[in-house]
Design a protein around this motif. Structure first.
Motif, short mmCIF file in Angstrom:
data_model
loop_
_atom_site.label_atom_id
_atom_site.label_comp_id
_atom_site.label_asym_id
_atom_site.label_seq_id
_atom_site.Cartn_x
_atom_site.Cartn_y
_atom_site.Cartn_z
N GLY A 36 0.83 -1.21 0.00
CA GLY A 36 0.00 0.00 0.00
C GLY A 36 0.85 1.25 0.00
N SER B 20 1.47 0.21 -3.50
CA SER B 20 0.26 -0.07 -4.27
C SER B 20 -0.67 1.12 -4.17
CB SER B 20 -0.45 -1.32 -3.75
OG SER B 20 -1.68 -1.51 -4.45
N LYS C 184 -3.87 0.60 -5.00
CA LYS C 184 -5.19 -0.04 -5.03
C LYS C 184 -5.55 -0.82 -3.76
CE LYS C 184 -5.45 -0.47 -9.99
NZ LYS C 184 -5.80 -1.33 -11.11
N MET C 185 -4.56 -1.23 -2.99
CA MET C 185 -4.88 -2.04 -1.80
C MET C 185 -3.91 -1.73 -0.67
SD MET C 185 -3.28 -5.80 -2.92
CE MET C 185 -4.82 -6.51 -2.63
N THR C 186 -4.34 -2.10 0.54
CA THR C 186 -3.51 -1.94 1.74
C THR C 186 -3.53 -3.26 2.50
OG1 THR C 186 -4.10 0.39 1.89
CG2 THR C 186 -3.22 -0.63 3.87
N ILE D 61 -6.56 -6.11 5.86
CA ILE D 61 -6.66 -5.89 4.43
C ILE D 61 -7.75 -4.86 4.12
CG2 ILE D 61 -7.10 -6.99 2.19
CD1 ILE D 61 -6.39 -9.70 3.69
N TYR D 62 -7.38 -3.85 3.35
CA TYR D 62 -8.33 -2.86 2.84
C TYR D 62 -8.27 -2.93 1.31
CZ TYR D 62 -7.87 -0.68 7.45
OH TYR D 62 -7.84 -0.43 8.80
N GLY D 63 -9.39 -2.79 0.65
CA GLY D 63 -9.43 -2.78 -0.81
C GLY D 63 -9.19 -1.39 -1.37
N GLN D 64 -8.41 -0.58 -0.67
CA GLN D 64 -8.16 0.79 -1.09
C GLN D 64 -6.94 1.32 -0.35
OE1 GLN D 64 -12.04 1.30 0.73
NE2 GLN D 64 -11.36 3.30 1.46
#
Length: 128
Positions: free
Chosen positions: A24, A31, A33-35, A112-115
């Motif tokens: 992330g 990234s 897009k994700m974390t 996990i985050y989707g952002q």
């Protein structure tokens, strides 16, 4: 492919936990897009404050006498959910929760985050 080993990631002591940023923004592998991060909740980090943030998935890697409390408000967390290795938790956006443990207990997890943007509550509200 980037291969990351937990024991090689920087440990960042924070109130209530030790964070290791894997993927992330400002992480070992960048990234947009994700974390993904490792977290350890244990007495050496002090108690965690109830909090809420973006939608999140937490995979429990190991736990000893650990649980999550959740509920409708920071000062109203009536539901206690015991966790063990292999438990997966899916928190809704802005759902209040806190990680806790008994004496000598701990929780090790992957978060996990989707952002990468709008993870903190103040950022989510600003986007509304």
């Amino acid at each position: 492919m980037k291969v990351l080993q937990r024991d090689e990631l920087t440990q960042e002591p924070l109130p209530g936990r030790v964070l290791q940023r894997a993927i992330g923004r400002n992480s070992a592998s960048g990234s947009g897009k994700m974390t993904v991060s490792f977290c350890r909740y244990a007495a050496e980090s002090g108690p965690m404050e109830p909090h809420h943030h973006a939608e999140e998935t937490v995979v429990i890697l190991a736990a000893q006498d650990g649980w999550i409390r959740k509920g409708p408000a920071k000062d109203d967390l009536p539901e206690k959910v015991p966790v063990t290795a292999g438990t997966i938790l899916h928190f809704a956006e802005l759902e209040w929760h806190v990680f806790e443990y008994g004496e000598g207990g701990f929780i090790d997890a992957v978060c996990i985050y989707g952002q990468v943007d709008n993870i903190r509550p103040e950022d989510i509200v600003a986007q509304a």
